[in-house]
Design an enzyme around this catalytic site. Structure first.
Site, PDB file in Angstrom:
ATOM      1  N   ILE A 163     -94.259  55.891  66.385  1.00  0.00           N
ATOM      2  CA  ILE A 163     -94.647  54.663  67.053  1.00  0.00           C
ATOM      3  C   ILE A 163     -96.028  54.888  67.654  1.00  0.00           C
ATOM      4  O   ILE A 163     -96.449  56.019  67.872  1.00  0.00           O
ATOM      5  CB  ILE A 163     -93.634  54.220  68.133  1.00  0.00           C
ATOM      6  N   ASP A 164     -96.728  53.801  67.897  1.00  0.00           N
ATOM      7  CA  ASP A 164     -98.097  53.898  68.382  1.00  0.00           C
ATOM      8  C   ASP A 164     -98.193  54.644  69.706  1.00  0.00           C
ATOM      9  O   ASP A 164     -97.247  54.673  70.492  1.00  0.00           O
ATOM     10  CB  ASP A 164     -98.690  52.497  68.594  1.00  0.00           C
ATOM     11  N   LYS A 165     -99.350  55.183  69.945  1.00  0.00           N
ATOM     12  CA  LYS A 165     -99.632  55.876  71.208  1.00  0.00           C
ATOM     13  C   LYS A 165     -99.267  55.014  72.409  1.00  0.00           C
ATOM     14  O   LYS A 165     -98.631  55.487  73.355  1.00  0.00           O
ATOM     15  CB  LYS A 165    -101.113  56.251  71.268  1.00  0.00           C
TER      16      LYS A 165
END
Length: 361
Positions: free
Chosen positions: A170-172
């Site tokens: 998942i994104d930062k």
């Protein structure tokens, strides 16, 4: 390698997803990591033994798993681990990302582990933490923390792979749940589940605008934007551009000028939720990359503008949380399902919008 936020899957990717060993690279390509030509006098030994003898730090288990995933080619065709090498065979080890050697430094970083057994763990990642090392993010990542926590396991000892145990991302700046494999067998099994789209994932998102329908489905290929390579865009399904992507959603609440939605991912593409909702005119609240950090709905009154600014100060990231994840346990074959509380910063932002709406009624 680009920054992780550009490549994560499934909002992710993500990171998210490249959510699994089976998928190809960004444009469908495989990258060759090793190449050997068997000697003219080569005896007929198993390919897994041959590779172990020729690739530093390769274990028999890891090589067998790579063969099962179709990542070992002989004369251009995938082979199983029991294939017998013949003289002059052209042997390639290929993966879905460019070859690179990254020294992952174990770091004693606290992890919010919601479940763990001998095969896997499920972790609730905070916003702001990269999933794995990349350009400009060499430490402080989830993988650095995992390398410390799991330092006694073969997969995480003397780590040279930037993504040990990862089957999705998942994104930062997306918070929420990730499953991490602790063995090669578990990694390949979970990777196949992501590849076959049998995992169950839901996200909670706050989006600009009042959604007209209580439920809906967004369809459209996800691919690199032709105008800005840092973000993804949506293309017609018959365009031949990008990858097939489907997001189902249901509206949970409406707050004046924003809506709280639950997203069900049928596919896991890079920035899928963020790109899909921008495509239908409802960017995620506070999402700087996809235009959600501007006031897109509401009034021009200074008081309202200050209210939105305060909300974005509380939540200086995209309003997205990976709330649930479900999969079949790779060893016990039991259906596993995990839920998480929405991250505190996003919850605080939602509460402000809820109070704002109540105050207007």
């Amino acid at each position: 390698m680009r920054e992780e936020d550009e490549w994560d899957e499934a909002d992710d990717l993500d990171s998210d997803d490249d959510t699994h060993e089976q998928e190809r690279g960004t444009n469908g390509e495989l990258y060759e990591h090793h190449h050997f030509t068997a000697d003219p006098g080569q005896g007929m030994i198993r390919i897994d033994k041959y590779v172990v003898d020729h690739v530093p730090h390769a274990s028999r288990t890891k090589v067998q798993a790579a063969a099962d995933a179709g990542n070992i080619l002989v004369n251009g065709k995938p082979v199983k681990s029991n294939y017998r090498v013949k003289p002059a065979d052209e042997i390639s080890i290929v993966m879905s990302w460019p070859p690179r050697e990254v020294e992952v430094i174990p770091q004693d970083i606290p992890l919010n582990i919601v479940y763990e057994d001998d095969d896997l763990l499920v972790v609730n990642k905070p916003a702001g933490m990269c999933v794995h090392p990349g350009f400009g993010n060499n430490d402080g990542t989830l993988v650095n923390a995992l390398a410390w926590h799991l330092r006694d396991l073969p997969m995480f000892a003397d780590v040279k792979d930037a993504r040990p145990g990862l089957v999705h991302r998942i994104d930062k700046d997306t918070s929420g749940l990730l499953v991490v494999a602790k063995t090669e067998q578990a990694k390949m099994d979970l990777a196949r589940q992501f590849f076959e789209k049998t995992t169950k994932r839901t996200y909670i998102a706050l989006v600009w605008g009042l959604m007209e329908s209580d439920t809906g489905t967004i369809r459209g290929n996800i691919g690199r934007s032709l105008r800005d390579r840092k973000v993804m865009d949506v293309f017609p399904e018959d365009s031949g551009i990008g990858k097939h992507a489907v997001t189902h959603y249901e509206v949970l609440e409406r707050f004046g000028y924003v809506s709280l939605v639950r997203c069900h991912l049928e596919t896991g593409r890079t920035h899928q939720i963020r790109a899909h909702f921008r495509h239908i005119g409802h960017p995620l609240f506070s999402d700087a990359h996809y235009g959600g950090d501007q006031i897109l709905r509401g009034t021009t009154f200074p008081k309202y503008r200050q209210f939105v600014a305060n909300c974005m100060q509380i939540l200086p990231r995209q309003a997205l949380h990976a709330k649930t994840i479900g999969f079949i346990h790779p060893r016990t074959k039991e259906q596993m399902m995990f839920d998480s509380e929405v991250a505190a910063d996003m919850t605080a932002c939602i509460e402000k919008w809820r109070a704002y709406t109540a105050g207007r009624n």
